[in-house]
Design an enzyme around this catalytic site. Structure first.
Site, PDB file in Angstrom:
ATOM      1  N   ASP A  14       6.724   4.238  -2.075  1.00  0.00           N
ATOM      2  CA  ASP A  14       6.625   3.537  -3.360  1.00  0.00           C
ATOM      3  C   ASP A  14       5.461   4.041  -4.217  1.00  0.00           C
ATOM      4  OD1 ASP A  14       8.787   1.895  -2.727  1.00  0.00           O
ATOM      5  OD2 ASP A  14       7.520   0.422  -1.730  1.00  0.00           O
ATOM      6  N   ARG A  94      -3.841  -7.995   0.617  1.00  0.00           N
ATOM      7  CA  ARG A  94      -3.571  -7.712  -0.795  1.00  0.00           C
ATOM      8  C   ARG A  94      -4.675  -8.130  -1.761  1.00  0.00           C
ATOM      9  NH1 ARG A  94      -1.062  -4.340   1.498  1.00  0.00           N
ATOM     10  NH2 ARG A  94       1.183  -4.093   1.350  1.00  0.00           N
ATOM     11  N   ASP A 123       4.298  -9.072  -2.563  1.00  0.00           N
ATOM     12  CA  ASP A 123       3.081  -8.337  -2.897  1.00  0.00           C
ATOM     13  C   ASP A 123       2.830  -8.261  -4.395  1.00  0.00           C
ATOM     14  OD1 ASP A 123       2.360  -7.995  -0.314  1.00  0.00           O
ATOM     15  OD2 ASP A 123       3.264  -6.018  -0.091  1.00  0.00           O
ATOM     16  N   SER A 172      10.768  -0.031   5.992  1.00  0.00           N
ATOM     17  CA  SER A 172       9.615  -0.167   5.119  1.00  0.00           C
ATOM     18  C   SER A 172       8.509  -0.805   5.959  1.00  0.00           C
ATOM     19  CB  SER A 172       9.993  -1.052   3.930  1.00  0.00           C
ATOM     20  OG  SER A 172       8.822  -1.432   3.267  1.00  0.00           O
TER      21      SER A 172
HETATM   22  N1  ARG Z   1       6.900 -10.403   4.436  1.00  0.00           N
HETATM   23  C1  ARG Z   1       5.549 -10.039   4.608  1.00  0.00           C
HETATM   24  C2  ARG Z   1       4.697 -10.491   3.464  1.00  0.00           C
HETATM   25  O1  ARG Z   1       5.200 -10.749   2.424  1.00  0.00           O
HETATM   26  C3  ARG Z   1       5.353  -8.577   4.925  1.00  0.00           C
HETATM   27  C4  ARG Z   1       5.721  -7.593   3.907  1.00  0.00           C
HETATM   28  C5  ARG Z   1       5.490  -6.244   4.424  1.00  0.00           C
HETATM   29  N2  ARG Z   1       5.847  -5.210   3.540  1.00  0.00           N
HETATM   30  C6  ARG Z   1       6.554  -4.135   3.906  1.00  0.00           C
HETATM   31  N3  ARG Z   1       6.729  -3.206   3.036  1.00  0.00           N
HETATM   32  N4  ARG Z   1       7.078  -4.034   5.071  1.00  0.00           N
HETATM   33  O2  ARG Z   1       3.511 -10.607   3.582  1.00  0.00           O
END
Ligand code: ARG
Length: 399
Positions: A14, A94, A123, A172
């Site tokens: 990304d 984050r 995110d 991912s």
């Molecule tokens: N669902 C989790 C969160 O929102 C993890 C997201 C992880 N991202 C990824 N690209 N695998 O915090």
């Protein structure tokens, strides 16, 4: 004057795609920032990748210590598990990454802030809100703004000579000291069992035939020593991740409710978090009163919800932090865990602040608790319920 965009760069698909978009579609000079929160990537390689993609400047910031002390430790104190399962690894990192981006944005006098989040995930919420709390600059998110899907991104990457490793093609991934999140690909069918090679931190084969014991010592809610060895925060987390992962502990597979409302299937490897939260919560039960235990679990749930939902800086979260911090004064002691072929069980706990009293609890002759006192207590405790039940019975025979 050329526009300058700053981007939190992980080196993944990304954010690599975003560099090119910013340069080509927005005519920007791009500055990248990679924040090390323990993802274990080769920072030199990421920097080289950024440079190859034509960024004018790259920053590499080691934020691991801050991440552990200001994000992971508070989450242990809050026994933070979103929807009782997810230890918030990505969610905690984050706001810290966005803060670091803001610091450099000021120094570099950029004209826009960029991130590589999609419009489907959490995110974007976490980045946007932290960035917005500290700056009025425009926020550019090409994946979201252009509604890009993964196939289009992969094609775009190929066209621009962006290298993508093979795991990234299948899933991912997001990882840091606190956990590894695996999404997408075959996992998008919630009935598909995750393939074994999706897991890197947790062993799924050839697990030891003997149980692994782990003793975790806490001081005021913070883990300070493992198996009798005092450890620095980063080392401690790494040590627990490795030891528990080797015992097969720490895989989480659940359906998660995202902030934007989408239900997603999430798979995590969180051996350290699983052990530390389990142990911490157990110790709290020993040193807190039943009233504290009952109320704190409500606070903990709300804390996890806010941290998950991008509201890390919200005043309510700060208020809850104050409560949680105060509640940790007696949370000192040692918890013994038994890990065996993927299972985890607390098998012992001790604390100088323990409210467990042998002479009160024992069924033996040394008991100091006069059972006869209980009779009146039970009578009063149940008085409204027994009256109500009797009344219900009477009424239901009439109608
Ligand atoms: N669902 C989790 C969160 O929102 C993890 C997201 C992880 N991202 C990824 N690209 N695998 O915090």
């Amino acid at each position: 004057m050329t526009e300058r965009g700053i981007l939190a760069f992980s080196g993944g698909l990304d954010t690599s795609v975003v560099i090119k978009y910013l340069q080509e579609e927005y005519n920007m000079d791009v500055i990248t920032v990679t924040v090390d929160v323990g993802q274990g990537d080769d920072q030199k390689k990421i920097e080289a990748k950024a440079k190859k993609l034509g960024v004018i400047k790259h920053y590499n910031i080691d934020a691991r210590k801050e991440f552990v002390e200001n994000f992971i430790f508070p989450s242990i104190k809050a026994n933070a598990l979103y929807q009782k399962k997810y230890c918030l690894a990505t969610a905690l990192a984050r706001p810290l990454i966005a803060e670091k981006v803001l610091e450099i944005a000021k120094k570099e006098k950029v004209t826009a802030l960029a991130h590589g989040c999609s419009g489907k995930g959490n995110d974007q919420v976490r980045f946007d809100i932290t960035l917005r709390s500290g700056s009025d600059l425009p926020i550019i998110a090409p994946i979201r703004d252009k509604n890009l899907d993964r196939e289009t991104e992969l094609k775009f990457a190929k066209k621009h000579g962006i290298e993508i490793d093979s795991v990234a093609k299948r899933f991912s991934i997001d990882q840091n000291l606190w956990g590894r999140a695996i999404e997408g690909g075959v996992l998008e069918d919630p009935y598909n069992e995750p393939p074994e090679d999706a897991f890197i931190w947790v062993k799924t084969k050839n697990l030891p035939d003997k149980p692994t014991y782990m003793e975790i010592k806490f001081e005021k809610g913070i883990p300070v020593a493992i198996d009798g060895k005092v450890m620095e925060p980063i080392k401690l987390i790494e040590y627990v991740n490795k030891k528990a992962g080797d015992a097969g502990v720490g895989i989480v597979d659940h359906i998660e409710d995202r902030v934007v409302g989408i239900k997603s299937r999430e798979v995590y490897e969180t051996p350290g978090a699983t052990c530390l939260i389990e142990a911490h919560a157990d110790l709290e039960k020993m040193v807190h009163t039943k009233h504290e235990n009952k109320f704190k679990s409500i606070i903990d749930d709300e804390w996890a919800y806010l941290a998950y939902s991008g509201l890390w800086q919200d005043p309510l979260k700060q208020d809850l932090d104050a409560f949680i911090q105060r509640s940790q004064r007696p949370v000192s002691g040692t918890v013994k865990l038994k890990l065996f072929k993927g299972s985890i069980r607390v098998v012992g706990r001790k604390s100088e602040y323990s409210l467990y009293s042998h002479k009160i609890a024992t069924y033996g002759a040394e008991s100091t608790f006069d059972q006869r006192l209980a009779k009146g207590f039970v009578e009063l405790w149940g008085i409204q319920s027994t009256e109500a039940i009797k009344l219900q019975k009477k009424m239901s025979t009439k109608t």
